[in-house]
Design a protein around this motif. Structure first.
Motif, PDB file in Angstrom:
ATOM      1  N   ARG A 137      64.088  35.937  22.934  1.00 23.76           N
ATOM      2  CA  ARG A 137      63.908  34.572  23.424  1.00 23.76           C
ATOM      3  C   ARG A 137      65.233  33.804  23.347  1.00 23.76           C
ATOM      4  O   ARG A 137      65.579  33.037  24.245  1.00 23.76           O
ATOM      5  CB  ARG A 137      62.824  33.873  22.613  1.00 23.76           C
ATOM      6  N   PHE A 251      54.435  39.710  22.777  1.00 24.41           N
ATOM      7  CA  PHE A 251      54.420  38.780  23.900  1.00 24.41           C
ATOM      8  C   PHE A 251      53.863  37.417  23.492  1.00 24.41           C
ATOM      9  O   PHE A 251      54.301  36.387  24.015  1.00 24.41           O
ATOM     10  CB  PHE A 251      53.671  39.375  25.089  1.00 24.41           C
ATOM     11  N   ASP A 252      52.937  37.383  22.554  1.00 20.11           N
ATOM     12  CA  ASP A 252      52.467  36.098  22.026  1.00 20.11           C
ATOM     13  C   ASP A 252      53.614  35.341  21.359  1.00 20.11           C
ATOM     14  O   ASP A 252      53.728  34.121  21.484  1.00 20.11           O
ATOM     15  CB  ASP A 252      51.337  36.319  21.019  1.00 20.11           C
ATOM     16  N   SER A 253      54.468  36.066  20.636  1.00 17.71           N
ATOM     17  CA  SER A 253      55.596  35.435  19.944  1.00 17.71           C
ATOM     18  C   SER A 253      56.720  35.067  20.908  1.00 17.71           C
ATOM     19  O   SER A 253      57.383  34.035  20.736  1.00 17.71           O
ATOM     20  CB  SER A 253      56.147  36.371  18.867  1.00 17.71           C
ATOM     21  N   TYR A 254      56.938  35.899  21.904  1.00 21.07           N
ATOM     22  CA  TYR A 254      58.040  35.654  22.839  1.00 21.07           C
ATOM     23  C   TYR A 254      57.788  34.410  23.671  1.00 21.07           C
ATOM     24  O   TYR A 254      58.709  33.626  23.931  1.00 21.07           O
ATOM     25  CB  TYR A 254      58.225  36.882  23.731  1.00 21.07           C
ATOM     26  N   GLY A 255      56.564  34.210  24.104  1.00 17.23           N
ATOM     27  CA  GLY A 255      56.238  33.072  24.952  1.00 17.23           C
ATOM     28  C   GLY A 255      55.661  33.536  26.277  1.00 17.23           C
ATOM     29  O   GLY A 255      55.505  34.723  26.543  1.00 17.23           O
ATOM     30  N   GLU A 256      55.356  32.594  27.117  1.00 12.14           N
ATOM     31  CA  GLU A 256      54.644  32.884  28.362  1.00 12.14           C
ATOM     32  C   GLU A 256      55.442  33.834  29.252  1.00 12.14           C
ATOM     33  O   GLU A 256      56.616  33.607  29.552  1.00 12.14           O
ATOM     34  CB  GLU A 256      54.366  31.586  29.111  1.00 12.14           C
ATOM     35  N   VAL A 257      54.780  34.911  29.666  1.00 13.09           N
ATOM     36  CA  VAL A 257      55.365  35.892  30.584  1.00 13.09           C
ATOM     37  C   VAL A 257      54.306  36.221  31.623  1.00 13.09           C
ATOM     38  O   VAL A 257      53.154  36.522  31.267  1.00 13.09           O
ATOM     39  CB  VAL A 257      55.792  37.186  29.853  1.00 13.09           C
ATOM     40  N   ASP A 258      54.634  36.169  32.896  1.00 12.02           N
ATOM     41  CA  ASP A 258      53.628  36.421  33.932  1.00 12.02           C
ATOM     42  C   ASP A 258      53.309  37.915  34.026  1.00 12.02           C
ATOM     43  O   ASP A 258      54.061  38.776  33.552  1.00 12.02           O
ATOM     44  CB  ASP A 258      54.061  35.856  35.284  1.00 12.02           C
ATOM     45  N   ASP A 259      52.171  38.217  34.639  1.00  7.19           N
ATOM     46  CA  ASP A 259      51.692  39.595  34.709  1.00  7.19           C
ATOM     47  C   ASP A 259      52.658  40.531  35.437  1.00  7.19           C
ATOM     48  O   ASP A 259      52.861  41.679  34.991  1.00  7.19           O
ATOM     49  CB  ASP A 259      50.312  39.637  35.379  1.00  7.19           C
ATOM     50  N   THR A 261      55.882  40.441  35.481  1.00  6.00           N
ATOM     51  CA  THR A 261      56.998  40.749  34.588  1.00  6.00           C
ATOM     52  C   THR A 261      56.574  41.742  33.520  1.00  6.00           C
ATOM     53  O   THR A 261      57.326  42.665  33.178  1.00  6.00           O
ATOM     54  CB  THR A 261      57.547  39.458  33.948  1.00  6.00           C
TER      55      THR A 261
END
Length: 311
Positions: A137, A251-259, A261
């Motif tokens: 991040r 991915f919860d920790s990294y932040g919002e990522v679209d499907d 990606t």
């Protein structure tokens, strides 16, 4: 044993190109005499560069492939600035070795990053999930227009879909090979990254991160640093973390990522796994340049991909 530099192509036998410690000591006396009497110990491993630990806090890296001087140049130019914002230790260059009659290419003195490579001592502790997410991040900021471009990293994943003949032969006996190919094709069909080019490490695999007591303790080898699609780096969730369950936590920790990606990141994980398995199997067979510890890391990556997506 060679002491003069002799470049080779990446796919040739890098283990045949080795330099003696006497050469390193002489280079230090010529250009950095204040460091020349520090204890010098060769470090096992490395691909494009041969490395020595210098005292307790430093490392010396000498290029030994044709492309290695350019990779060192990328680290020398960009990593000192980027590392100021990164939450994990990195081998930040602190001195630059200049080409000379003794050694005709640039070389680097960098910070020593403590830990063992993850291909030998894997990540096992849960806090590493958040640690990796926090690192990426922080790294994945918009890159400037003059950031390095890389023909094999950060580019649209679909570019790999047109010439994959033979790539999957290395896992012909793997039970999930057919499903892995489907996941790869799904990644190639996903929409391309539409955001601005972001800074990327570009080469996150087990030999390029270090571990202490089961915890991710540093990120090394920034020679492939470039700008592009963050999916390239997000593949590390499957490659480095200890379980498929950790992928969702990452991915919860990294932040919002679209499907799309996430799909491309899975595809990059498959691609990296194939490379790890091929290079690792060469090592298992005793072929020069092979890395036997990479093969199991590659298969574990495929196992995590299948478990995470199919349960």
């Amino acid at each position: 044993m060679r002491q003069e530099w002799s470049g080779i192509e990446e796919d040739q036998l890098v283990d045949e190109i080795r330099f003696e410690s006497d050469l390193v000591r002489a280079l230090l006396r010529d250009q950095h005499p204040d460091l020349a009497d520090f204890v010098l110990a060769e470090v096992d491993g490395g691909w494009d560069n041969q490395m020595w630990r210098l005292g307790d806090e430093l490392a010396v890296r000498l290029p030994r492939t044709e492309r290695a001087p350019d990779l060192l140049g990328i680290e020398q130019k960009w990593l000192p600035e980027l590392s100021e914002h990164l939450p994990l230790p990195t081998p930040t260059p602190v001195r630059v070795g200049k080409p000379s009659s003794r050694f005709p290419h640039t070389w680097t003195i960098a910070r020593w990053v403590r830990g063992e490579p993850a291909d030998r001592t894997p990540i096992t502790r849960r806090e590493s999930v958040a640690g990796l997410a926090e690192f990426l991040r922080a790294l994945h900021r918009q890159a400037p227009a003059n950031a390095p471009k890389n023909p094999d990293r950060g580019i649209p994943f679909a570019d790999f879909a047109h010439n994959t003949d033979g790539w999957f032969d290395v896992i012909a006996d793997y039970q999930g090979a057919e499903r892995i190919r489907e996941i790869f094709d799904e990644a190639a069909a996903a929409p391309a990254w539409a955001g601005p080019p972001l800074w990327l490490h570009g080469d996150l695999h087990p030999a390029n991160v270090v571990v202490q007591d089961g915890t991710l303790s540093g990120i090394v080898d920034f020679g492939e640093l470039c700008a592009g699609d963050p999916a390239t780096d997000l593949s590390a969730a499957w490659i480095l973390l200890p379980s498929a369950a950790a992928v969702g936590q990452f991915f919860d920790s990294y932040g919002e990522v679209d499907d799309p990606t996430v799909a491309r990141a899975r595809g990059w994980a498959v691609l990296r796994a194939l490379g790890l398995i091929e290079i690792g199997s060469n090592g298992r067979l005793g072929l020069p340049g092979g890395k036997p510890t990479w093969e199991p890391a590659g298969y574990l990556t495929l196992d995590r991909v299948l478990t995470e997506i199919d349960g």
